[in-house]
Design a protein around this motif. Structure first.
Motif, mmCIF file in Angstrom:
data_model
loop_
_atom_site.group_PDB
_atom_site.id
_atom_site.type_symbol
_atom_site.label_atom_id
_atom_site.label_comp_id
_atom_site.label_asym_id
_atom_site.label_seq_id
_atom_site.Cartn_x
_atom_site.Cartn_y
_atom_site.Cartn_z
ATOM 1 N N ILE A 166 0.861 -1.179 0.000
ATOM 2 C CA ILE A 166 0.000 0.000 0.000
ATOM 3 C C ILE A 166 0.896 1.227 0.000
ATOM 4 N N GLY A 167 0.726 2.111 -0.988
ATOM 5 C CA GLY A 167 1.567 3.297 -1.065
ATOM 6 C C GLY A 167 1.520 3.916 -2.437
ATOM 7 N N ASP A 168 2.677 4.442 -2.865
ATOM 8 C CA ASP A 168 2.747 5.074 -4.182
ATOM 9 C C ASP A 168 2.964 4.069 -5.306
ATOM 10 N N GLY A 169 3.312 2.828 -4.961
ATOM 11 C CA GLY A 169 3.481 1.830 -6.006
ATOM 12 C C GLY A 169 4.490 0.766 -5.629
ATOM 13 N N LEU A 170 4.885 -0.004 -6.624
ATOM 14 C CA LEU A 170 5.805 -1.122 -6.424
ATOM 15 C C LEU A 170 6.746 -1.225 -7.616
ATOM 16 N N ILE A 171 8.036 -1.423 -7.314
ATOM 17 C CA ILE A 171 9.061 -1.642 -8.333
ATOM 18 C C ILE A 171 9.443 -3.116 -8.327
ATOM 19 N N VAL A 172 9.430 -3.736 -9.490
ATOM 20 C CA VAL A 172 9.972 -5.083 -9.661
ATOM 21 C C VAL A 172 11.231 -4.923 -10.510
ATOM 22 N N ALA A 173 12.384 -5.135 -9.883
ATOM 23 C CA ALA A 173 13.650 -4.790 -10.530
ATOM 24 C C ALA A 173 14.542 -6.001 -10.725
ATOM 25 N N THR A 174 15.391 -5.901 -11.734
ATOM 26 C CA THR A 174 16.482 -6.841 -11.961
ATOM 27 C C THR A 174 17.706 -6.358 -11.180
ATOM 28 N N PRO A 175 18.779 -7.149 -11.121
ATOM 29 C CA PRO A 175 20.028 -6.621 -10.561
ATOM 30 C C PRO A 175 20.518 -5.366 -11.299
ATOM 31 N N THR A 176 20.331 -5.321 -12.610
ATOM 32 C CA THR A 176 20.686 -4.100 -13.338
ATOM 33 C C THR A 176 19.883 -2.919 -12.823
ATOM 34 N N GLY A 177 18.588 -3.110 -12.626
ATOM 35 C CA GLY A 177 17.727 -2.044 -12.146
ATOM 36 C C GLY A 177 17.917 -1.708 -10.683
ATOM 37 N N PRO A 191 24.975 -7.122 -7.601
ATOM 38 C CA PRO A 191 25.892 -7.226 -8.738
ATOM 39 C C PRO A 191 25.128 -7.586 -10.008
ATOM 40 N N PRO A 192 25.557 -7.079 -11.146
ATOM 41 C CA PRO A 192 24.740 -7.176 -12.364
ATOM 42 C C PRO A 192 24.517 -8.578 -12.901
ATOM 43 N N GLU A 193 25.404 -9.532 -12.605
ATOM 44 C CA GLU A 193 25.244 -10.863 -13.173
ATOM 45 C C GLU A 193 24.465 -11.820 -12.270
ATOM 46 N N LEU A 194 23.972 -11.330 -11.124
ATOM 47 C CA LEU A 194 23.073 -12.160 -10.333
ATOM 48 C C LEU A 194 21.772 -12.391 -11.095
ATOM 49 N N LYS A 195 21.008 -13.371 -10.651
ATOM 50 C CA LYS A 195 19.771 -13.732 -11.353
ATOM 51 C C LYS A 195 18.532 -13.535 -10.481
ATOM 52 N N ASN A 196 18.624 -12.629 -9.531
ATOM 53 C CA ASN A 196 17.510 -12.413 -8.616
ATOM 54 C C ASN A 196 16.581 -11.306 -9.096
ATOM 55 N N ILE A 197 15.360 -11.329 -8.562
ATOM 56 C CA ILE A 197 14.361 -10.287 -8.812
ATOM 57 C C ILE A 197 14.094 -9.588 -7.476
ATOM 58 N N VAL A 198 13.958 -8.270 -7.497
ATOM 59 C CA VAL A 198 13.809 -7.490 -6.274
ATOM 60 C C VAL A 198 12.462 -6.782 -6.276
ATOM 61 N N LEU A 199 11.737 -6.875 -5.159
ATOM 62 C CA LEU A 199 10.509 -6.115 -4.941
ATOM 63 C C LEU A 199 10.840 -4.936 -4.039
ATOM 64 N N VAL A 200 10.546 -3.717 -4.504
ATOM 65 C CA VAL A 200 10.830 -2.519 -3.721
ATOM 66 C C VAL A 200 9.577 -1.654 -3.673
ATOM 67 N N PRO A 201 8.967 -1.478 -2.491
ATOM 68 C CA PRO A 201 7.794 -0.614 -2.408
ATOM 69 C C PRO A 201 8.172 0.856 -2.517
ATOM 70 N N ILE A 202 7.267 1.653 -3.087
ATOM 71 C CA ILE A 202 7.481 3.092 -3.229
ATOM 72 C C ILE A 202 6.616 3.803 -2.184
ATOM 73 N N ALA A 203 7.273 4.509 -1.254
ATOM 74 C CA ALA A 203 6.575 5.246 -0.192
ATOM 75 C C ALA A 203 5.473 4.399 0.450
ATOM 76 N N PRO A 204 5.826 3.253 1.033
ATOM 77 C CA PRO A 204 4.793 2.369 1.596
ATOM 78 C C PRO A 204 4.094 3.008 2.794
ATOM 79 N N HIS A 205 2.831 2.660 2.964
ATOM 80 C CA HIS A 205 2.015 3.193 4.057
ATOM 81 C C HIS A 205 1.302 2.037 4.739
#
Length: 283
Positions: A166-177, A191-205
């Motif tokens: 809940i907030g301004d949004g959600l970022i689903v990012a690669t290691p590059t992102g 590091p850029p050659e990892l194979k993970n996906i990252v969830l980052v909330p934007i201004a969560p409430h």
């Protein structure tokens, strides 16, 4: 007879970057002299994978934003990318404009390595109508449009409910992102050659306020709940309006973005340290 490396070479330039045209034309003339086949085109004409099919290499003349655009079409076609930096940051580009001749000679001699970076594949679903797939090297973002009500993003991982942001949004990012918008929103640096996906909330409430690092094999389903206006953005482009109940499915793409690298394999950490020092100096 010596191997001929990279015969058909696409030269993609940012038309609004100073000196891009002149530099691209100089490189094209050089490539013709050494028996290569250059294909020169402005970035706005690159809008489908078929254009780059058959290329052996894509050389970009611009900044990181241009590399993101080219990767969208070059990666599915299996075409590696080599960036000549006419921008500011240069996280994705490799060559400074004044050294292009020397560095391209190294490429022809085979003095390089190939860096592979995770791409995301996203599909947007509204009332069972599917659009996509869309490909991202940096990130897929669901965010509110302008000032208004918060956005709720329900997240399922591999078909099971995980949480609702809940907030301004959600970022689903690669290691590059992870060094782009996700970093500005408080996410980790990967590091850029990892194979993970990252969830980052934007201004969560009143919801999960920490970034979460996921395995590359997961499949995400994001369902949007909002009384205001929200948008889907892929690698900073699009801003497609999305509505209540729309879903976005995201997973690792079945291919990687490939980059020709001439620096040693620890270059990323030096570049990152330089950028972080610059950020501190600007405060």
């Amino acid at each position: 007879m010596a191997e001929v490396r990279f015969q058909r070479i696409g030269l993609v330039l940012h038309p609004q970057r100073p000196h891009a045209w002149g530099l691209a034309e100089a490189v094209a003339e050089y490539l013709q002299r050494i028996g290569r086949e250059p294909i020169l085109l402005p970035a706005e004409t690159l809008d489908r994978v078929e254009i780059v099919a058959g290329w052996d290499l894509a050389i970009t003349f611009g900044g990181d934003g241009l590399v993101l655009r080219v990767a969208r079409y070059a990666a599915p076609a299996g075409v590696p990318i080599l960036g000549i930096n006419l921008g500011r940051v240069g996280f994705l580009t490799e060559i400074q404009p004044e050294e292009w001749l020397e560095q391209l000679s190294r490429v022809w001699e085979g003095d390089y390595w190939v860096e592979r970076r995770l791409m995301l594949e996203a599909c947007w679903i509204r009332e069972d109508q599917r659009q996509g797939p869309f490909y991202a090297l940096n990130d897929v973002v669901i965010g509110r449009m302008g000032l208004g009500r918060i956005v709720r993003v329900r997240v399922e991982i591999d078909g099971r409910y995980f949480t609702t942001y809940i907030g301004d949004g959600l970022i689903v990012a690669t290691p590059t992102g992870s060094t782009a918008y996700a970093l500005a929103a408080g996410g980790p640096i990967l590091p850029p050659e990892l194979k993970n996906i990252v969830l980052v909330p934007i201004a969560p409430h009143l919801s999960l306020d920490r970034a979460v690092v996921l395995d590359e094999g997961v499949r995400l389903t994001l369902t949007v709940h909002t009384e205001g206006k929200a948008a889907l953005t892929i690698d900073g482009a699009g801003d497609e309006p999305i509505a209540e109940g729309d879903r976005v499915e995201i997973a690792a793409a079945p291919f990687s973005a490939r980059f020709i690298r001439l620096r040693d394999r620890s270059y990323f950490y030096r570049l990152l340290a330089t950028r972080l020092r610059r950020m501190v100096a600007d405060e």
